[in-house]
Design an enzyme around this catalytic site. Structure first.
Site, PDB file in Angstrom:
ATOM      1  N   TRP A  11      56.277  10.131 -15.122  1.00 53.83           N
ATOM      2  CA  TRP A  11      55.352  11.163 -14.639  1.00 53.83           C
ATOM      3  C   TRP A  11      53.933  10.823 -15.087  1.00 53.83           C
ATOM      4  CZ3 TRP A  11      51.775  14.634 -16.398  1.00 53.83           C
ATOM      5  CH2 TRP A  11      51.389  15.654 -15.511  1.00 53.83           C
TER       6      TRP A  11
ATOM      7  N   LYS B  36      59.920  26.396  -5.291  1.00 49.10           N
ATOM      8  CA  LYS B  36      60.230  25.086  -5.873  1.00 49.10           C
ATOM      9  C   LYS B  36      59.098  24.068  -5.657  1.00 49.10           C
ATOM     10  CE  LYS B  36      64.165  21.866  -6.006  1.00 49.10           C
ATOM     11  NZ  LYS B  36      63.740  20.640  -5.340  1.00 49.10           N
TER      12      LYS B  36
ATOM     13  N   ALA C 151      71.616  20.481  -1.452  1.00 48.95           N
ATOM     14  CA  ALA C 151      72.874  20.102  -2.113  1.00 48.95           C
ATOM     15  C   ALA C 151      73.688  21.313  -2.552  1.00 48.95           C
ATOM     16  CB  ALA C 151      72.587  19.216  -3.311  1.00 48.95           C
TER      17      ALA C 151
ATOM     18  N   THR D 275      61.063  12.373  -9.220  1.00 44.67           N
ATOM     19  CA  THR D 275      60.012  11.648  -9.950  1.00 44.67           C
ATOM     20  C   THR D 275      60.602  10.405 -10.624  1.00 44.67           C
ATOM     21  OG1 THR D 275      58.871  13.738 -10.329  1.00 44.67           O
ATOM     22  CG2 THR D 275      58.219  11.894 -11.723  1.00 44.67           C
TER      23      THR D 275
ATOM     24  N   PHE E  95      58.806  14.609 -22.910  1.00 47.98           N
ATOM     25  CA  PHE E  95      57.656  15.511 -22.910  1.00 47.98           C
ATOM     26  C   PHE E  95      56.947  15.391 -24.262  1.00 47.98           C
ATOM     27  CE2 PHE E  95      59.841  17.100 -19.321  1.00 47.98           C
ATOM     28  CZ  PHE E  95      58.987  17.911 -18.591  1.00 47.98           C
TER      29      PHE E  95
ATOM     30  N   LYS F  30      64.070  14.649 -11.196  1.00 45.53           N
ATOM     31  CA  LYS F  30      64.976  13.649 -10.621  1.00 45.53           C
ATOM     32  C   LYS F  30      64.270  12.774  -9.588  1.00 45.53           C
ATOM     33  CE  LYS F  30      68.481  15.593  -8.790  1.00 45.53           C
ATOM     34  NZ  LYS F  30      67.895  15.775  -7.457  1.00 45.53           N
TER      35      LYS F  30
ATOM     36  N   PHE G  49      70.098  18.338  -6.882  1.00 49.19           N
ATOM     37  CA  PHE G  49      70.567  19.162  -7.995  1.00 49.19           C
ATOM     38  C   PHE G  49      71.404  18.342  -8.984  1.00 49.19           C
ATOM     39  CE2 PHE G  49      69.895  22.688  -4.766  1.00 49.19           C
ATOM     40  CZ  PHE G  49      68.741  23.130  -5.364  1.00 49.19           C
TER      41      PHE G  49
ATOM     42  N   ARG H 102      65.181  12.088   0.424  1.00 45.34           N
ATOM     43  CA  ARG H 102      65.256  13.131   1.445  1.00 45.34           C
ATOM     44  C   ARG H 102      63.847  13.604   1.833  1.00 45.34           C
ATOM     45  NH1 ARG H 102      68.621  17.597  -1.364  1.00 45.34           N
ATOM     46  NH2 ARG H 102      67.463  16.762  -3.122  1.00 45.34           N
TER      47      ARG H 102
END
Length: 558
Positions: free
Chosen positions: A411, A106, A274, A74, A383, A72, A302, A95
């Site tokens: 990405w 994470k 979140a 990214t 991907f 998200k 999230f 954030r």
């Protein structure tokens, strides 16, 4: 192609001096406070002193997260760079990462691949010290509270009904439940206590929802720290702590300016989680970004049932914001996990699993479109293992809801991989007008508001309120807090309060275990399921792989 880690990509980037980024963001030098060459704080007076009108606001949210990852942040950064590449004047608002996940499981929160904000090491480690200031203000209040009791307890605070916890910005399960004040009369009053992670502190929420220093001080003074023997709330104002707390936060309240790998101005400020808090960057940073760009891209934590719900029902309501478009990020891999596959089985085409998992995406899409009545687009992070048949299946299903799907390769390609998404976002902003609606009205009871979210957003049948929570709701209603919005603390892994219920579960109720007021932030916190406000480290913490060489170069951060 040679594989590079996120930190290697970030370290190979030639950053522009922050004064150049400020120029690009239309920030006059007099509002700029530089922190070295590549970071700065912005005087929030600029928000009211500029005559620039607000740009368009784009919210990036996602499907329910899985271990396969969605990307998200990214996507948020890559979309901003994509908008810049198609000639738009753009800013991004994000954030700040918490140290807990950075050293836990994470990892960092500065994006990934060729869609990152830099300097990523600084942003992930300490940054400009905002979280330390928040922790200091939180713990000053805790110290003044216990000192008041020690020095005679004029306010009549019941030590058994203290609700204020200390905090530290680290995943440290050992501190969840403690007994302190031990060692005799001179060392305080013994009592049960505990720590929250800093991002779960009400002061984080207060800082992120404040519109000025004055507003910050007023909100801090309203924080309830406990109750007296005759059940009256005791506030930080009663303890005369608000002035000193504000003094500790006077610089932390200023939004931070950094840059993406492609030089797009990025305002990175505040970082509530979140799943246990409201999950968005600060109101001040968002408002500043809106003034400084024709398009502002922001994200909420999230899945859309958590971050986006709170962004829309709490932050937008309090700050008077209306998003112009919403991007919902998904991956074929994550949808196949929602369809029951293991992480090891995702590389093979499996339309059947995708068909079982895609209801998760479709419910999030329907919520944004039909509950909040906002235009949206689905961004599929492609991907190499995704097949054309799988991608076509997602596109077809979203088209049935009259929502377009755009492939994103940010990405691997940075802004170039976000150009198609950028074009669709511009089209939504210019051609499709939303009719922004909240999921509940403030006038309902606390139970009504929780139930509205569970039924409309989560897709559940209703709520089950435990006796202790019923009593808390009655007390808060009697104290006059029933008209506040609700901030639901819930697992991020499911629409329900059971993390094992993947996809788009139905026929479930959400159990309300605990209800408390964050009177300074201005919302009611509703705890469901087994939500922890102090996470723990995994068996092999990310911290074990982080190192620094003789020259100060950091490795192992991701």
């Amino acid at each position: 192609m040679e594989y590079k880690s996120d930190i290697e990509i970030a370290q190979s980037c030639v950053m522009q001096h922050i004064t150049k980024i400020a120029e690009r963001a239309h920030v006059d030098e007099k509002y700029l406070e530089t922190y070295g060459r590549y970071k700065a704080k912005i005087d929030p007076a600029l928000i009211s002193e500029t005559d620039k009108k607000d740009g368009k606001l784009i919210l990036v949210t996602a499907i329910t997260p899985t271990p396969a990852g969605e990307g998200k942040t990214t996507t948020t950064i890559g979309l901003a760079d994509g908008l810049s590449r198609i000639g738009k004047d753009v800013t991004v608002a994000l954030r700040e990462p918490s140290l807990g996940p950075v050293f836990g499981v994470k990892g960092g929160a500065a994006g990934g691949g060729y869609a990152q904000v830099v300097p990523m090491e600084d942003i992930n480690l300490h940054f400009t010290g905002d979280f330390h200031a928040i922790g200091a203000a939180n713990n000053l209040l805790a110290a003044m509270l216990d000192n008041h009791i020690q020095q005679g307890n004029v306010l009549g605070i019941d030590p058994r009904r203290i609700t204020w916890k200390r905090c530290v910005d680290m995943n440290d399960r050992q501190l969840r439940f403690i007994v302190d004040g031990m060692g005799g009369k001179a060392n305080g009053t013994p009592r049960e206590d505990g720590f929250d992670i800093t991002v779960a502190s009400e002061i984080m929420a207060v800082l992120c929802l404040s519109s000025s220093i004055t507003d910050l001080k007023e909100r801090l003074s309203r924080i309830i720290v406990g109750y007296t023997y005759d059940n009256k709330p005791v506030t930080a104002g009663d303890l005369k702590a608000a002035g000193a707390m504000t003094a500790l936060l006077k610089d932390a309240i200023k939004p931070n300016l950094v840059q993406t790998l492609e030089g797009t101005p990025a305002f990175v400020h505040g970082g509530p989680f979140a799943n246990i808090a409201h999950g968005c960057n600060s109101v001040m940073a968002t408002k500043l970004a809106l003034k400084m760009g024709d398009y502002t891209v922001t994200e909420a934590g999230f899945g859309a049932d958590l971050g986006a719900e709170k962004f829309l029902d709490i932050k937008c309501r309090m700050a008077g914001l209306t998003p112009d478009a919403v991007v919902i990020v998904a991956t074929v891999r994550a949808l196949k996990m929602h369809g029951g596959l293991l992480k090891t089985e995702l590389a093979t085409e499996n339309i059947e699993a995708l068909e079982k998992g895609i209801p998760n995406l479709l419910r999030h899409v329907s919520n944004i479109k039909n509950v909040y009545k906002l235009p949206c687009v689905v961004a599929v992070n492609r991907f190499p293992t995704d097949t054309d048949a799988e991608i076509d299946f997602v596109i077809k299903k979203c088209r049935e809801l009259s929502v377009n799907t755009v492939l994103s390769t940010v990405w691997a390609e940075g802004g170039k991989g976000g150009e198609e998404l950028a074009k669709e976002v511009v089209r939504l902003c210019e051609e499709e007008k939303g009719d922004f609606t909240f999921s509940y009205e403030l006038s309902g009871s606390i139970e009504d508001k929780i139930e509205a979210i569970v039924k409309k957003v989560y897709g559940g049948d209703g709520i089950s309120v435990l006796p202790a929570a019923k009593k808390q709701i009655a007390e808060l209603t009697e104290l006059g807090f029933a008209n506040l919005p609700v901030c639901i603390a819930k697992t991020q892994y499911s629409f329900s309060d059971d993390p094992t219920k993947l996809g788009a579960p139905e026929n479930f109720t959400v159990t309300v275990k605990n209800v408390k007021v964050s009177a300074g932030a201005g919302f009611i916190v509703v705890l469901t399921g087994d939500i922890l406000t102090m996470p723990g480290l995994p068996k092999v913490p990310a911290a074990e792989k982080i190192d620094v060489d003789e020259s100060g170069k950091i490795t192992g951060l991701f």
